[in-house]
Design a protein around this motif. Structure first.
Motif, PDB file in Angstrom:
ATOM      1  N   ASN A 192       9.159  15.904   3.778  1.00  0.00           N
ATOM      2  CA  ASN A 192       9.453  14.522   4.154  1.00  0.00           C
ATOM      3  C   ASN A 192       8.598  13.542   3.355  1.00  0.00           C
ATOM      4  N   VAL A 198       7.651   4.889   3.249  1.00  0.00           N
ATOM      5  CA  VAL A 198       8.999   4.407   3.560  1.00  0.00           C
ATOM      6  C   VAL A 198       8.935   3.030   4.214  1.00  0.00           C
ATOM      7  N   LEU A 202      10.699  -0.380   2.855  1.00  0.00           N
ATOM      8  CA  LEU A 202      11.681  -1.115   3.657  1.00  0.00           C
ATOM      9  C   LEU A 202      11.221  -2.555   3.905  1.00  0.00           C
ATOM     10  N   TYR A 221      18.862  11.908   0.851  1.00  0.00           N
ATOM     11  CA  TYR A 221      18.783  10.863   1.876  1.00  0.00           C
ATOM     12  C   TYR A 221      17.598   9.931   1.666  1.00  0.00           C
ATOM     13  N   SER A 222      16.512  10.428   1.070  1.00  0.00           N
ATOM     14  CA  SER A 222      15.334   9.577   0.909  1.00  0.00           C
ATOM     15  C   SER A 222      15.639   8.330   0.095  1.00  0.00           C
ATOM     16  N   ARG A 225      18.903   6.156   2.152  1.00  0.00           N
ATOM     17  CA  ARG A 225      18.542   5.374   3.341  1.00  0.00           C
ATOM     18  C   ARG A 225      18.391   3.886   3.030  1.00  0.00           C
ATOM     19  N   ARG A 228      21.803   2.306   3.117  1.00  0.00           N
ATOM     20  CA  ARG A 228      22.256   2.155   4.506  1.00  0.00           C
ATOM     21  C   ARG A 228      21.572   0.961   5.162  1.00  0.00           C
ATOM     22  N   ARG A 229      20.256   0.843   4.947  1.00  0.00           N
ATOM     23  CA  ARG A 229      19.536  -0.252   5.588  1.00  0.00           C
ATOM     24  C   ARG A 229      19.927  -1.598   4.979  1.00  0.00           C
TER      25      ARG A 229
END
Length: 273
Positions: A192, A198, A202, A221-222, A225, A228-229
């Motif tokens: 992770n 992260v 963000l 996905y890292s 994401r 998506r956000r």
């Protein structure tokens, strides 16, 4: 024209979060993972759980690294890296988040960089707080395994190589302080991304006007994401990359074109203004 579309996108959204992937470093001689359809070009990279529990996996990793690491270590920034450094100097980059571990953005001159997956030029001990340079471990590996320094192979992404030999006799360099497992300071597949890394990225996306993805299929996905956000926050998303991405249906602008020429031509227009 792609460069005109990109220039217009930056005009409309002058403060960008930029997310880069392996496609931006291929012109520097570092291979990427996936083809234009987002499929693996070769066997998947080492998995974190396998690396931690299997001595054979670590032997294979460090043995192949003797061939692959020098290619990554000696790579130089290409025109796309240089263009992004100049774009930052013009004030258009809130933060550059890279999925790459090659450090080429910093070499090119970018300052506001988040290495999402870490840096391959650093090595850490998984049992104590020891850290050192990758070159130091590389040199120790070569001295401990002179027979393996004679192999050649096609290089693979992130300091790996497509070398298939008997690694059972390979001597693994362990931590000189505690004898623990040494690992490049990168996020292997199956691990992770550190949470604070992260969160900081963000936060930068919240401050930005839009998201620009460069050279990434976003299959992991890292990276996905952030698309998506951005979509949830109604921030426009543009992608400059060859082939499909996982986020194609979320994009405001898709530029399926060569990265370096488009970035550099767009930069010339922005600089002249």
């Amino acid at each position: 024209m792609p460069h005109t579309e990109l220039t217009d996108f930056i005009h409309r959204h002058p403060r960008l979060l930029i997310l880069t992937g392996a496609g931006i470093s291929t012109d520097s001689g570092i291979p990427d993972y996936r083809d234009a359809n987002g499929e693996w070009k070769r066997k998947q990279p080492v998995q974190h759980p396998d690396f931690m529990r299997s001595e054979h996996t670590r032997q294979r990793y460090w043995g192949r690294s003797l061939v692959g690491w020098p290619v990554m270590r000696d790579a130089q920034p290409n025109g796309a890296h240089t263009a992004l450094a100049q774009l930052e100097s013009l004030g258009h980059i809130e933060r550059l988040v890279t999925q790459n571990v090659d450090g080429l953005h910093q070499q090119a001159g970018n300052r506001n960089v988040t290495d999402l997956h870490g840096r391959s030029d650093r090595v850490i001990c998984m049992h104590c707080d020891f850290t050192c340079s990758r070159d130091e471990v590389h040199q120790r590996s070569a001295e401990m395994n002179p027979a393996f320094t004679r192999f050649t192979a096609v290089t693979a992404p992130d300091g790996d190589a497509d070398l298939e030999v008997d690694f059972s006799e390979f001597r693994i360099p362990d931590c000189p302080h505690c004898g623990g497992i040494l690992k490049p300071d990168v996020v292997f597949f199956g691990d992770n991304v550190p949470k604070q890394r992260v969160i900081d990225a963000l936060d930068a996306l919240q401050r930005a006007d839009a998201l620009l993805v460069i050279g990434s299929s976003l299959m992991v996905y890292s990276g996905f994401r952030f698309c998506r956000r951005a979509h949830e926050w109604d921030k426009p998303i543009a992608a400059l990359t060859l082939g499909k991405t996982r986020a194609d249906e979320l994009l405001s602008l898709k530029l399926n074109a060569s990265i370096g020429p488009v970035l550099n031509t767009a930069l010339k227009h922005l600089s002249s203004e």
